[in-house]
Design a protein around this motif. Structure first.
Motif, short mmCIF file in Angstrom:
data_model
loop_
_atom_site.label_atom_id
_atom_site.label_comp_id
_atom_site.label_asym_id
_atom_site.label_seq_id
_atom_site.Cartn_x
_atom_site.Cartn_y
_atom_site.Cartn_z
N GLY A 79 0.99 -1.30 0.00
CA GLY A 79 0.06 0.13 -0.13
C GLY A 79 0.85 1.27 -0.20
N PRO A 80 0.35 2.31 0.51
CA PRO A 80 1.20 3.69 0.40
C PRO A 80 2.41 3.45 1.45
CG PRO A 80 -0.96 4.02 0.93
CD PRO A 80 -1.03 2.47 0.96
N ILE A 81 3.42 4.14 1.28
CA ILE A 81 4.52 4.01 2.02
C ILE A 81 4.15 4.61 3.49
CG2 ILE A 81 6.98 4.42 2.27
CD1 ILE A 81 7.06 4.88 -0.69
N ALA A 82 4.68 3.85 4.40
CA ALA A 82 4.21 4.47 5.78
C ALA A 82 4.89 5.76 6.00
CB ALA A 82 4.94 3.43 6.70
N ASP A 83 4.00 6.65 6.76
CA ASP A 83 4.25 8.11 6.77
C ASP A 83 5.55 8.30 7.84
OD1 ASP A 83 2.66 8.91 5.28
OD2 ASP A 83 1.10 9.72 7.02
N GLU A 84 5.73 7.47 8.84
CA GLU A 84 7.01 7.57 9.70
C GLU A 84 8.27 7.22 8.88
OE1 GLU A 84 4.58 5.09 10.10
OE2 GLU A 84 5.44 3.39 10.86
N ARG A 85 8.11 6.33 7.87
CA ARG A 85 9.28 5.99 7.01
C ARG A 85 9.60 7.23 6.00
NH1 ARG A 85 11.16 1.09 7.20
NH2 ARG A 85 13.25 0.65 6.26
N LEU A 86 8.57 7.62 5.65
CA LEU A 86 8.86 8.78 4.65
C LEU A 86 9.42 10.06 5.36
CD1 LEU A 86 5.95 8.87 1.84
CD2 LEU A 86 8.23 8.17 1.88
N VAL A 87 8.90 10.30 6.71
CA VAL A 87 9.26 11.32 7.06
C VAL A 87 10.81 11.18 7.50
CG1 VAL A 87 9.50 12.77 9.37
CG2 VAL A 87 7.05 11.90 8.30
N ALA A 88 11.36 10.36 7.99
CA ALA A 88 12.86 10.13 8.30
C ALA A 88 13.65 10.36 6.88
CB ALA A 88 13.27 8.59 8.62
N TYR A 89 13.07 9.59 5.93
CA TYR A 89 13.64 9.53 4.72
C TYR A 89 13.74 11.15 3.98
CZ TYR A 89 13.70 9.30 -0.66
OH TYR A 89 14.17 9.45 -1.98
N ARG A 90 12.47 11.75 4.14
CA ARG A 90 12.32 13.38 3.35
C ARG A 90 13.21 14.29 4.09
NH1 ARG A 90 6.59 12.45 1.54
NH2 ARG A 90 6.67 11.36 -0.31
N GLN A 91 12.99 14.18 5.46
CA GLN A 91 13.81 15.24 6.38
C GLN A 91 15.30 15.36 5.94
OE1 GLN A 91 13.65 14.00 10.35
NE2 GLN A 91 11.89 15.20 10.90
N ASP A 92 15.81 14.13 5.52
CA ASP A 92 17.40 14.18 5.29
C ASP A 92 17.52 12.87 4.45
OD1 ASP A 92 20.22 14.38 4.96
OD2 ASP A 92 20.38 15.07 7.06
N PRO A 93 17.53 12.94 3.31
CA PRO A 93 17.56 11.81 2.40
C PRO A 93 19.16 11.36 2.37
CG PRO A 93 16.53 13.24 1.07
CD PRO A 93 16.81 14.14 2.39
N ALA A 94 19.98 12.36 2.55
CA ALA A 94 21.56 11.89 2.53
C ALA A 94 21.74 11.15 3.73
CB ALA A 94 22.36 13.05 2.36
N ALA A 95 21.30 11.79 4.74
CA ALA A 95 21.48 11.02 6.18
C ALA A 95 21.09 9.72 6.20
CB ALA A 95 21.09 11.78 7.27
N TYR A 96 19.64 9.52 5.50
CA TYR A 96 19.16 8.33 5.62
C TYR A 96 20.03 7.25 5.02
CZ TYR A 96 15.06 5.26 4.78
OH TYR A 96 14.08 4.03 4.69
N ARG A 97 20.50 7.67 3.66
CA ARG A 97 21.21 6.59 2.98
C ARG A 97 22.60 6.27 3.64
NH1 ARG A 97 17.24 5.22 -0.22
NH2 ARG A 97 16.52 6.71 -1.68
N GLU A 98 22.87 7.22 4.26
CA GLU A 98 24.18 7.02 4.93
C GLU A 98 24.20 5.94 6.18
OE1 GLU A 98 27.03 7.54 3.81
OE2 GLU A 98 28.53 7.45 5.47
N GLU A 99 22.95 6.13 6.79
CA GLU A 99 22.56 5.03 7.91
C GLU A 99 22.59 3.58 7.27
OE1 GLU A 99 19.18 6.22 10.42
OE2 GLU A 99 19.38 4.59 11.31
#
Ligand code: N01
Length: 870
Positions: free
Chosen positions: A220-240
């Motif tokens: 279904g749609p991507i969970a909000d909590e996941r998107l928030v973490a990712y959209r806030q700082d995609p570079a940091a998310y990828r680095e993690e």
């Protein structure tokens, strides 16, 4: 182009999936000429071929995305948590368009063979189009699951109906309406496609050889909590993600599944089941990958879920995996898989009970496995058969090309007993040939996108380094490769992973060597290793250029994985050095830390008592008696602790182990400690204890005349000294000596004191402190503290001497073993690579040193049986 049929480039890349596409981008960015060769007529790799109904990603697609083009993070929005194959293929095509990749890709071109030309220092790649490519660097971006497994079912070619393979599905799709369909295979491809095929077909029969664990995707749609973490700082998310375990941001647990209540565990599993993410299923507890008992908790949880969903209890039973632990075969993510078996048109055939005898012109004959194999029990007609039977994983696509390296050796031959690689990146004998996510790298145990990008970046940086340094070739060394393969396997052996007949092990392909294929240490740790390899000047590689050859031979992870893990935990604790704690502080600390060790096995009986020391002081002992009927051979055991710390009970787990495994009475004796009682008190007590035990053998339940000595560290010093003193005094008779990491020469000047001065628990400063507590400088040449310096070692009882590579005491132990052998003493000398001073006594905690403990027990058995013979 050098002639009509040959193009010359810097880099040839095979495969235009996500790996090959990014490698091309990076080669262009580096200013190198590159061509990609691709069998298909478009980009996409796996997502080009696997078009079966229901094909989807099983990692959230937000995680399964390129990170190298930040614009892509905005330009491409995934429509679902788990995008379908068409959407992922469109993503690959979108990237190819955006970066104009196709102009350097030769589609409809299959690579047939490749040869290294050692004079030209170039690869020549042959293709089925007749064109050749020559290149200095050759990158295999062929994917881990791209070579279909050859059908191994009798009569496969005979069937006259429609035949489909999930891994090369027709581009126009298939309509199964009104048809009788068979699906063979219940891996990820089968489990994803079965619900959709069932929704169309008139009848669906699923042939299941091994039930698999599957969890609902809750797509279904991507969970909000996941998107928030990712959209806030995609570079940091990828680095993690890059520094995580499997290439997806997760929080590692620090609690065992067995440490929480069943209610709490159940609630936790409900939560991860509800989340529907494979990445989180092994996350809630830290031992689901390593402990069978812990894994059983999640296994049972999923069994219960299957039984809740599937109405027919017999069918539910068949669907419950019982022959492997959860995640030892790749678990699946599904949409309505188990509920499909509630449909009236769906039948499950269990190939454990009924075997496929043959495929016929009209269907499949099955026989009851319990009856004679030839006795046909049922013939089922089909209109279509779908093979979801998997891949020749990780190695199939690489050795599928006839690759010949230096010395005309074929890669197929070099890997005949399993793939040999350094870091899953390169292989000895094949210069300048790189593999993206090759065997021996995290690859299939990770989010492939993260692993692909890391390898591509590493390959790119390496090629750039070679170019700027005037180096023509790079190739791993034999030692680096051998130890990497060993290291990877040793990590796997600490887990449950090798216990299943999985494609991770090559077990799905008849005749394939069974070795664990991917590196199981996690993408974060693997990245760290690769970075260290580069920082250490390409450690483990030979680099050759106009200025000569740099041989950077070496081992990137020389410590055994459990030892390394233990040292990392200790480093985090930042404990003060033992020698700075003072004598009483050191004793209290060692007693407290010993209490946290696993206890060792149960023995038949334990008796605590006292015996007289050399000066009449009462010394504690602890006697460990086997559960078997006595009398037993006896072993006097001397504990470790630098003559300063420890007691008759401080090596309790090892004493229990030796008692059980050697079927001997182990008597761990205390001795007077320094600095209160300095040299030669401990040595004299050692001999006094051995004499007393020999004299009291019968009343202690031992067999007179079968007395060996054993000890660890300073205790092994006392054991060695005792055998020498006993020989001089003529009593007691000692049948053999087991010396684990013995102190044999307290000059503390050998090379191992320099090599292993710090960082391996027993340090050079600590050892010097122990020696200072025990003896004066003038005493140090005395064989009662430095047994290596005895006038003669001849006539001593047989010995097992064990030394560890990363121990300050290594060299004096080695020297003692050599000196004993030179003196004609029967010696078994076990040198333990990758081990440290404290590893071998750690029963049930340090798994990789089990063989050394077993050798100790084995030696004790041999000493006693030789003594009987005598
Ligand atoms: O292949 P598999 P797959 N007679 O090898 C059975 C990835 N993937 O294509 O288990 C009868 O897992 C075989 O039985 P057994 C993912 O990593 C990802 O499904 O060997 N049966 C098994 O049940 C996955 O793990 C996605 O006893 C025979 C099945 O066929 C990997 O690709 C989607 C047989 C093969 O299962 C491979 O998955 C799809 C025989 N002779 C795949 N031979 C995503 O979601 C084999 N089988 C991203």
């Amino acid at each position: 182009m050098s002639d009509n049929n040959t193009i010359d480039v810097d880099v040839v890349i095979v495969g235009a999936g996500f790996a090959g596409m990014y490698q091309l981008v990076q080669m262009r960015r580096a200013g190198l000429s590159a061509v990609v060769l691709e069998t298909a007529d478009d980009v996409g790799g796996t997502w080009y071929w696997n078009r079966y109904p229901g094909a989807r990603c099983d990692i959230l697609t937000v995680d399964y995305s390129y990170s190298w083009d930040p614009e892509l993070e905005k330009d491409w929005i995934w429509s679902e948590r788990y995008a379908t194959q068409p959407e992922i293929l469109r993503y690959a095509q979108f990237v190819a368009d955006k970066h104009d990749l196709r102009r350097d890709i030769r589609f409809n071109t299959k690579v047939t063979s490749a040869q290294w030309n050692n004079d030209a220092k170039r690869w020549r790649i042959h293709t089925d189009s007749g064109d050749d490519v020559t290149a200095q660097f050759y990158v295999m971006a062929t994917g881990c699951l791209s070579m279909p497994k050859v059908p191994d079912i009798e009569g496969t070619d005979r069937f006259k109906g429609e035949v489909y393979f999930t891994n090369s599905w027709p581009h126009d799709g298939v309509d199964f309406s009104g048809k009788r369909v068979a699906v063979i295979g219940t891996g990820s491809s089968g489990i994803q496609s079965i619900p959709l095929i069932a929704s169309q077909a008139d009848q669906l029969t699923v042939f299941q050889r091994t039930p698999n664990f599957s969890v609902p995707a809750h797509n279904g749609p991507i969970a909000d909590e996941r998107l928030v973490a990712y959209r806030q700082d995609p570079a940091a998310y990828r680095e993690e993600a890059r520094h995580s375990g499997i290439g997806v941001p997760t929080t590692p647990a620090d609690v065992s599944a067995l440490e929480v209540s069943p209610q709490e565990r159940e609630a936790t599993y409900e939560e991860v089941w509800r989340r529907g993410e494979l990445a989180h299923l092994l996350e809630p507890y830290n031992d689901l990958r390593i402990s069978a008992e812990s894994n059983d908790t999640i296994r049972c949880f999923i069994h219960n879920k299957i039984r809740e969903i599937v109405k027919d209890p017999d069918v539910a039973d068949l669907l419950c995996p019982t022959n492997h632990y959860f995640a030892t075969k790749r678990p699946c993510l599904d949409s309505g898989y188990y509920a499909t078996y509630n449909l009236p048109q769906v039948r499950l055939v269990d190939l454990q009970k009924q075997a496929i005898e043959t495929i016929t012109e009209s269907g499949i004959n099955i026989v009851d496995s319990a009856i004679s194999a030839k006795e046909k029990t049922e013939s089922i007609d089909f209109d279509a058969i779908v093979f979801a039977t998997g891949f020749d994983a990780m190695t199939g696509a690489i050795v599928g090309v006839d690759i010949t390296g230096r010395n005309d050796e074929s890669l197929r031959d070099a890997w005949a007993h399993g793939p040999q690689t350094y870091l899953g990146l390169m292989t000895v004998g094949f210069p300048n040939l790189f593999m993206i996510t090759g065997p021996g790298s995290p690859s299939v145990l990770s989010n492939m996108m993260v692993s692909i990008e890391q390898h591509v970046d590493l390959i790119t940086d390496t090629i750039k380094h070679l170019r700027t340094s005037g180096i023509d070739t790079i190739e791993p060394t034999e030692l680096a490769q051998r130890r990497w393969v060993q290291h990877s396997n040793e990590i796997a052996d600490l887990t449950l992973l090798p216990t299943a007949n999985s494609w991770y092990m090559g077990a799905n392909v008849p005749g394939k060597p069974q070795v664990f294929l991917p590196y199981p240490g996690g993408v974060g740790e693997y990245r760290k290793i690769c970075d260290e390899m580069v920082v250490q000047g390409y450690l483990g590689f030979t680099l050759t250029g106009a200025n000569g050859t740099q041989n950077n031979d070496g081992v990137i992870r020389p410590l055994k994985p459990d030892v390394q893990e233990m040292l990392s935990i200790m480093a985090e604790m930042a404990l003060p050095p033992l020698e700075t704690m003072g004598v009483e502080g050191a004793r209290a600390f060692m007693a407290a830390s010993g209490a946290n060790m696993p206890p060792g096995p149960e023995v038949g009986e334990i008796i605590d008592g006292t015996l007289p020391g050399a000066d009449g002081t009462s010394l504690d002992y602890r006697l460990y008696r086997p559960a078997t009927a006595g009398p037993h051979p006896m072993v006097v055991y001397y504990h470790g602790g630098g003559w300063v710390v420890g007691s008759a009970t401080s090596d309790d787990p090892l004493c229990r182990y030796l008692c059980v495994e050697s079927e001997s009475i182990i008597i761990s004796v205390n001795y007077r400690h320094a600095p209160e009682a300095r040299f030669p008190a401990a040595a004299d007590d050692g001999l006094a204890a051995a004499n007393w035990i020999s004299d009291h053998a019968e009343e202690l339940g031992g067999r007179p005349g079968q007395l060996a000595v054993a000890g660890w560290s300073a205790g092994a010093n006392i054991a060695a000294v005792t055998t020498q003193q006993a020989k001089l005094a003529g009593t007691p008779t000692i049948s053999g000596q087991v010396l684990l990491n013995p102190v044999t020469d307290v000059s503390t000047v050998r090379q191992s004191y320099i090599d292993n001065a710090e960082g391996y628990v027993l340090t050079t400063p600590l050892m010097s402190w122990f020696c200072d507590q025990y003896c004066n400088p003038a005493d140090r040449l005395n064989p009662k503290v430095s047994p290596l310096l005895a006038d003669t070692l001849s006539g001593l009882p047989p010995a097992l001497v064990i030394t560890c590579e990363f121990d300050p005491l290594r060299d004096e132990g080695d020297a003692y073993a050599e000196a004993l052998a030179a003196a004609g003493v029967q010696v078994q000398h076990l040198q333990c690579p990758g081990q440290i001073h404290t590893a071998i006594p750690a029963v049930d905690a340090m798994v990789t040193s089990e063989y050394a403990r077993a050798a100790m027990a084995d030696a004790l058995r041999k000493f006693s049986s030789a003594a009987v013979g005598h």
